[in-house]
Design an enzyme around this catalytic site. Structure first.
Site, mmCIF file in Angstrom:
data_model
loop_
_atom_site.group_PDB
_atom_site.id
_atom_site.type_symbol
_atom_site.label_atom_id
_atom_site.label_comp_id
_atom_site.label_asym_id
_atom_site.label_seq_id
_atom_site.Cartn_x
_atom_site.Cartn_y
_atom_site.Cartn_z
ATOM 1 N N ASP A 1 1.345 -8.196 10.153
ATOM 2 C CA ASP A 1 0.773 -9.298 10.939
ATOM 3 C C ASP A 1 1.132 -9.121 12.414
ATOM 4 O O ASP A 1 0.303 -9.354 13.298
ATOM 5 C CB ASP A 1 1.293 -10.653 10.445
ATOM 6 C CG ASP A 1 0.394 -11.252 9.371
ATOM 7 O OD1 ASP A 1 -0.351 -10.475 8.733
ATOM 8 O OD2 ASP A 1 0.439 -12.478 9.168
ATOM 9 N N TYR B 1 8.485 -10.019 -3.996
ATOM 10 C CA TYR B 1 7.384 -10.894 -4.421
ATOM 11 C C TYR B 1 7.160 -10.823 -5.933
ATOM 12 O O TYR B 1 6.561 -11.718 -6.523
ATOM 13 C CB TYR B 1 6.069 -10.536 -3.701
ATOM 14 C CG TYR B 1 6.094 -10.784 -2.200
ATOM 15 C CD1 TYR B 1 7.146 -11.446 -1.602
ATOM 16 C CD2 TYR B 1 5.049 -10.349 -1.396
ATOM 17 C CE1 TYR B 1 7.179 -11.664 -0.230
ATOM 18 C CE2 TYR B 1 5.072 -10.567 -0.023
ATOM 19 C CZ TYR B 1 6.142 -11.219 0.551
ATOM 20 O OH TYR B 1 6.161 -11.429 1.915
ATOM 21 N N LYS C 1 16.052 -1.591 5.409
ATOM 22 C CA LYS C 1 17.232 -2.324 5.890
ATOM 23 C C LYS C 1 18.418 -1.715 5.138
ATOM 24 O O LYS C 1 19.168 -2.388 4.419
ATOM 25 C CB LYS C 1 17.039 -3.822 5.579
ATOM 26 C CG LYS C 1 18.076 -4.744 6.167
ATOM 27 C CD LYS C 1 17.978 -4.912 7.672
ATOM 28 C CE LYS C 1 19.112 -5.787 8.188
ATOM 29 N NZ LYS C 1 19.249 -5.753 9.658
ATOM 30 N N ASP D 1 4.464 -7.025 4.805
ATOM 31 C CA ASP D 1 3.693 -8.260 4.959
ATOM 32 C C ASP D 1 3.911 -8.812 6.372
ATOM 33 O O ASP D 1 2.957 -9.148 7.094
ATOM 34 C CB ASP D 1 4.191 -9.264 3.900
ATOM 35 C CG ASP D 1 3.313 -10.490 3.797
ATOM 36 O OD1 ASP D 1 2.276 -10.531 4.483
ATOM 37 O OD2 ASP D 1 3.664 -11.415 3.047
ATOM 38 N N ASP E 1 14.514 -4.660 11.594
ATOM 39 C CA ASP E 1 14.675 -5.541 12.763
ATOM 40 C C ASP E 1 14.348 -4.793 14.060
ATOM 41 O O ASP E 1 13.689 -5.328 14.954
ATOM 42 C CB ASP E 1 16.087 -6.165 12.816
ATOM 43 C CG ASP E 1 17.175 -5.239 12.325
ATOM 44 O OD1 ASP E 1 16.862 -4.097 11.926
ATOM 45 O OD2 ASP E 1 18.354 -5.622 12.338
#
Ligand code: NAD
Length: 357
Positions: free
Chosen positions: A252, A142, A192, A248, A224
């Site tokens: 959620d 970001y 990852k 992020d 994942d």
């Protein structure tokens, strides 16, 4: 104690939920003899309308001058087309960056009273869900270099760079281990590392920091797999630490399995005690202005502010207990309504919680 709070109502349901958090804070102030001074900050879409930018300099200065920042939510379809530099979300990135808020803590805890509202099977929910997501907040993709170029053949190509330096990983890892020490002493670090260099560095630095915390169990999990494990076996997690974008998305998911996105608070902290506290949801334009929103995520964010920034643990617990008691009494907002419960508006929910403080 006297504390100045920079309050950002923002857009959509923001002003409605912030009003309820202030109602509850005022009850705490009266009960414990504190004074909270609220300095209103105009930021987000409403600031674009009024000043042409989502974070005017004088508004940022109010945040910098405060003891802590309490935010509702910013954004909405009205501002979807504005230039990216002044978008409502740019205000949040600007405040996080200016205040050096590098770690974001998001508890995902299932209130037993809301077990029915979880989309997971009762057999999974029965194991309990109580995890703390620690998300790196001012690094990664970001904040990396962004480029859109047009190639010779006319095709456009866009790239976003994901960058991490060792010190950025180390400081947020330390927050995770310190947090775990106050909980069930278990850290799961998400990356990852099978594909990304930034993740391999992440993993190496987390392992180095882990050596300083022999009392805390540390393990790695690929992002994942984490997405699957959160719905299959969420009770295995205590503290989860991860980089900005993975956090992020996963936070959620973690919030949803606990019932409603409207219930979850968050805190963003840096080196000092000043932080920014906000519910994890957005401005919910679909229900804005209708007195329908669930204010609990914002009220619990105010409780986190008392605990982490103002060193008022007893007052924070008082709010958490008032929320739990209100749920016990059978009161729900529309988003987590179930059979036999009493449906309340946003302001009525604030009244009920304030009454129980
Ligand atoms: P959202 O979180 O605003 O809404 C998703 C869904 O959850 C909607 O159906 C909404 O009605 C519901 N919801 C959210 N909060 C609720 C609450 N407290 N009570 C009851 N229901 C609630 O996400 P979105 O629709 O993707 O985004 C809407 C706007 O918010 C966008 O402009 C987005 O950029 C912005 N946004 C802001 C923040 C922030 O300010 N921190 C975070 C996320 C999204």
């Amino acid at each position: 104690m006297k504390k100045t709070i920079a309050v950002i109502p923002g857009d959509g349901i923001g002003p409605e939920i912030i009003a309820e958090a202030r109602k509850v804070l005022e009850k705490v102030a009266a009960k414990y003899g504190h004074t909270f001074v609220y300095d209103e900050v105009i930021a987000g879409g409403c600031a674009i309308d009024q000043f042409g930018t989502s974070l005017p300099k004088e508004m940022l200065e109010k945040c910098l001058a405060s003891d802590s920042v309490l935010l509702g939510a910013v954004g909405g379809p009205k501002w979807d087309g504005v230039a990216k530099e002044i978008r409502p979300e740019a205000a949040l990135l600007g405040i996080r960056s200016a205040l050096g808020l590098y770690s974001n803590l998001r508890p995902a805890r299932l209130f037993p009273q809301l077990a029915d509202a979880s989309p997971l099977k009762p057999s999974i929910v029965a194991q309990g869900i109580d995890l703390m997501m620690v998300r790196e907040l001012i690094g990664g993709v970001y904040f990396g270099e962004k480029r859109t170029v047009t190639l010779e053949n006319g095709e456009r190509r866009a790239s976003d760079e994901m960058v991490y330096s060792e010190h950025e990983i180390e400081r947020v890892a330390r927050v995770a281990f310190e947090t775990a020490r106050k909980r069930r002493k278990k850290v799961t670090s998400i990356d990852k590392a099978n594909v990304l260099d930034s993740s391999r560095l992440w993993r190496a630095v987390v392992h180095r920091v882990a050596e300083e915390y022999p009392d805390v169990e540390c393990s790695d999990m690929l992002v994942d797999n984490t997405a699957m494990q959160l719905v299959k076996n969420p009770s295995q997690f205590d503290v989860v630490v991860t980089e900005n974008m993975f956090g992020d998305i996963l936070s959620d998911e973690a919030s949803m399995i606990t019932g409603s996105i409207g219930m979850i608070p968050s805190s963003s902290l840096g080196e000092g005690t000043r932080g920014m506290y906000e519910p994890i949801h957005g401005s919910a334009p679909d229900i804005a202005g209708q007195n329908l929103a669930n204010p609990i995520g914002t009220i619990l964010s105010a409780a986190m502010m008392l605990k982490y920034s103002f060193d008022m643990p007893e007052e924070a617990e008082r709010i958490e207990q008032a929320v739990s008691d209100t749920l016990d009494a059978g009161f729900r907002t529309a988003d987590c309504m179930s059979e036999g419960m009493t449906r309340l508006s946003c302001s009525e929910m604030g009244d009920q919680i304030a009454k129980r403080v």
